[in-house]
Design a protein around this motif. Structure first.
Motif, mmCIF file in Angstrom:
data_model
loop_
_atom_site.group_PDB
_atom_site.id
_atom_site.type_symbol
_atom_site.label_atom_id
_atom_site.label_comp_id
_atom_site.label_asym_id
_atom_site.label_seq_id
_atom_site.Cartn_x
_atom_site.Cartn_y
_atom_site.Cartn_z
ATOM 1 N N GLY A 137 2.758 0.905 -9.242
ATOM 2 C CA GLY A 137 1.513 1.116 -8.527
ATOM 3 C C GLY A 137 0.358 0.321 -9.079
ATOM 4 N N ARG A 138 0.488 -0.181 -10.315
ATOM 5 C CA ARG A 138 -0.582 -0.946 -10.932
ATOM 6 C C ARG A 138 -0.449 -2.443 -10.677
ATOM 7 N NH1 ARG A 138 -3.416 1.795 -14.910
ATOM 8 N NH2 ARG A 138 -3.858 -0.179 -15.972
ATOM 9 N N GLY A 196 0.796 -1.222 0.000
ATOM 10 C CA GLY A 196 0.000 0.000 0.000
ATOM 11 C C GLY A 196 0.824 1.265 0.000
ATOM 12 N N ARG A 197 2.047 1.190 0.489
ATOM 13 C CA ARG A 197 2.919 2.370 0.532
ATOM 14 C C ARG A 197 3.948 2.376 -0.589
ATOM 15 N NH1 ARG A 197 4.167 3.692 6.897
ATOM 16 N NH2 ARG A 197 2.030 3.443 7.664
ATOM 17 N N ASP A 206 8.896 1.189 1.440
ATOM 18 C CA ASP A 206 8.079 2.299 0.950
ATOM 19 C C ASP A 206 8.810 3.086 -0.132
ATOM 20 O OD1 ASP A 206 7.413 1.368 3.485
ATOM 21 O OD2 ASP A 206 6.515 3.254 4.110
ATOM 22 N N ASN A 207 10.130 3.235 0.004
ATOM 23 C CA ASN A 207 10.920 4.070 -0.904
ATOM 24 C C ASN A 207 11.607 3.245 -1.987
ATOM 25 O OD1 ASN A 207 12.641 2.847 0.967
ATOM 26 N ND2 ASN A 207 14.131 4.517 0.884
ATOM 27 N N LEU A 230 4.214 -6.834 -6.018
ATOM 28 C CA LEU A 230 4.977 -5.784 -5.345
ATOM 29 C C LEU A 230 5.867 -6.369 -4.247
ATOM 30 C CD1 LEU A 230 2.395 -2.874 -5.093
ATOM 31 C CD2 LEU A 230 4.575 -2.830 -6.300
ATOM 32 N N ARG A 231 5.323 -7.273 -3.450
ATOM 33 C CA ARG A 231 6.129 -7.882 -2.395
ATOM 34 C C ARG A 231 7.263 -8.711 -3.000
ATOM 35 N NH1 ARG A 231 4.927 -8.223 2.824
ATOM 36 N NH2 ARG A 231 5.805 -10.321 2.955
ATOM 37 N N TYR A 232 6.992 -9.398 -4.079
ATOM 38 C CA TYR A 232 8.018 -10.213 -4.738
ATOM 39 C C TYR A 232 9.158 -9.330 -5.244
ATOM 40 C CZ TYR A 232 10.290 -13.144 -8.227
ATOM 41 O OH TYR A 232 11.229 -13.816 -8.966
ATOM 42 N N VAL A 233 8.837 -8.233 -5.913
ATOM 43 C CA VAL A 233 9.869 -7.323 -6.431
ATOM 44 C C VAL A 233 10.709 -6.767 -5.284
ATOM 45 C CG1 VAL A 233 10.263 -5.118 -7.594
ATOM 46 C CG2 VAL A 233 8.576 -6.710 -8.499
ATOM 47 N N ALA A 234 10.042 -6.348 -4.210
ATOM 48 C CA ALA A 234 10.768 -5.763 -3.081
ATOM 49 C C ALA A 234 11.697 -6.783 -2.420
ATOM 50 C CB ALA A 234 9.773 -5.212 -2.057
#
Length: 424
Positions: A329-330, A251-252, A269-270, A336-340
């Protein structure tokens, strides 16, 4: 090499209540951005070498929760890649919280910083003693050039937060021992191994700091015994300090962020700011990230990059090729969690917001990632790809990973994975 999948088994030694554990421990005895970039580059180069070429890196091999939150008499093995598995409420998060707290203490943090809610660490049902004291006990073992070194601490959580007992041992020899002798004083009595004419040196230490982390400032190192104490304490501190607690929050991560230090926060987040930095710093590592993202995300991926928006902010996107892209964001939560998490595993202390031992070369340190909810929102393909990436990086000695998952049946038998089962 990493140990195979093994279930945890409780140790037969510990008191039934943390309050009595704390009292018994009392009575028984006592850098700049340029430097960050160079650290990232050094960690990146070191990670390409097999672990066998980098011997002697201090690392934790065991976490002991003698009396902590929902754990009693628990000894957990730690391999290069360890997964704590269990249902909600089984104690996965509290085990990672204990590890993170030890890391903060090893870095010199005050007891209140390491345990901001100390009362929640006291085991359920622990009754106060005659002085209304309640507490908890935790410890760990660090291996390295000095062989296995054990650290055990007893913490009083109520009525005042204080470290009431600490013991550092190696080869059965007590190298440091502290105990609370006078409750009216905010100090503990410490004794450490000296050798020579006087076998022990005694002094007072503050009751809100880990004595092991203070020894390099107190021990002269003149005798063989003192040098042994220093070596063991430094091994423990180096093993503990480089820890990155990570739990990406999709979400962030969906919004543009201001450019800043380029050091990844625990919630990721960043992420866009970090990609803006790392894509230019290490092309080889970035290519590995792109390959990992391609394997775990839907659709073609030719690059993962950040682009400036002209107002001091950057946004991250997946380059799909032919001039098209998808803003991060899409993406779904799982992507998103996988990329991070892939980015975390492929970077180093110079990029992640950690506190490494600045006086120790990066090649002699091991970064440990603590990932709560490692499998949260991931589909089976992403989960398997992330495990393969983690196993490869852990085998090279670049990083150690301690993660919490709800179910580890998909990881049992995988090369280099230690599974700790917390369900009864």
């Amino acid at each position: 090499m990493a140990s195979p999948s093994t279930p945890a088994r409780p140790s037969p030694s510990s008191e039934a209540s943390a309050a009595s554990a704390a009292s018994e421990a009392s009575a028984a005895s006592a850098a700049s951005e340029a430097s960050a970039a160079s650290e990232a580059s050094a960690a990146s180069e070191a990670s390409e070498a097999p672990a066998a070429r980098l011997p002697g890196r201090p690392h934790l091999t065991e976490l002991r929760l003698s009396a902590f939150a929902g754990h009693r008499r628990a000894d957990f093995p730690l391999g290069p890649l360890t997964l704590f598995a269990g249902r909600s409420g089984s104690g996965k998060t509290s085990a990672l919280r204990a590890y993170a707290a030890l890391a903060r203490l090893g870095g010199g943090a005050a007891l209140g910083e390491a345990f901001p809610d100390a009362a929640a660490c006291v085991p359920d049902g622990a009754r106060p003693d005659g002085q209304r004291r309640r507490g908890f006990r935790i410890g760990c073992t660090a291996d390295g050039p000095e062989g296995p070194v054990r650290l055990d601490v007893a913490v009083q959580a109520e009525p005042q937060l204080r470290l009431v007992g600490e013991r550092l041992t190696a080869d059965g020899v007590v190298l440091l021992e502290t105990a609370l002798r006078d409750p009216a004083r905010r100090s503990v009595e410490a004794a450490w191994h000296t050798g020579g004419p006087s076998p022990m040196t005694r002094a007072s230490l503050p009751d809100d700091r880990l004595g092991t982390a203070l020894l390099p400032l107190r021990v002269a190192g003149r005798t063989r015994g003192q040098r042994r104490v220093l070596a063991a304490a430094e091994q423990m501190v180096v093993a503990l300090r480089s820890v990155f607690a990570c739990d990406p929050r999709p979400g962030r991560m969906r919004f543009p962020v201001p450019t800043g230090t380029g050091r990844l926060l625990g919630g990721c987040d960043n992420l866009a700011d970090v990609l803006w930095r790392t894509r230019a710093e290490c092309g080889r590592r970035h290519a590995q990230l792109v390959a990992a993202v391609r394997a775990g995300c839907t659709g073609p991926v030719v690059d993962v990059r950040a682009e400036p928006l002209g107002d001091g902010r950057v946004r991250a996107l997946l380059d799909r090729g032919h001039g098209t892209g998808t803003a991060l964001g899409r993406l779904g939560d799982g992507e998103l969690r996988y990329v991070a998490l892939a980015l975390v595993l492929l970077t180093g202390p110079g990029v992640l917001e950690v506190d490494p031992a600045g006086e120790v070369p990066a090649a002699l340190q091991t970064l440990t990632v603590l990932a709560d909810g490692l499998d949260r929102s991931l589909d089976p393909r992403q989960r398997d790809e992330l495990l393969r990436l983690a196993a490869r990086m852990c085998e090279r000695g670049h990083v150690r990973l301690v993660g919490a998952v709800s179910d580890a049946s998909w990881a049992i038998g995988a090369r280099g994975v230690t599974v700790v089962h917390l369900d009864p």
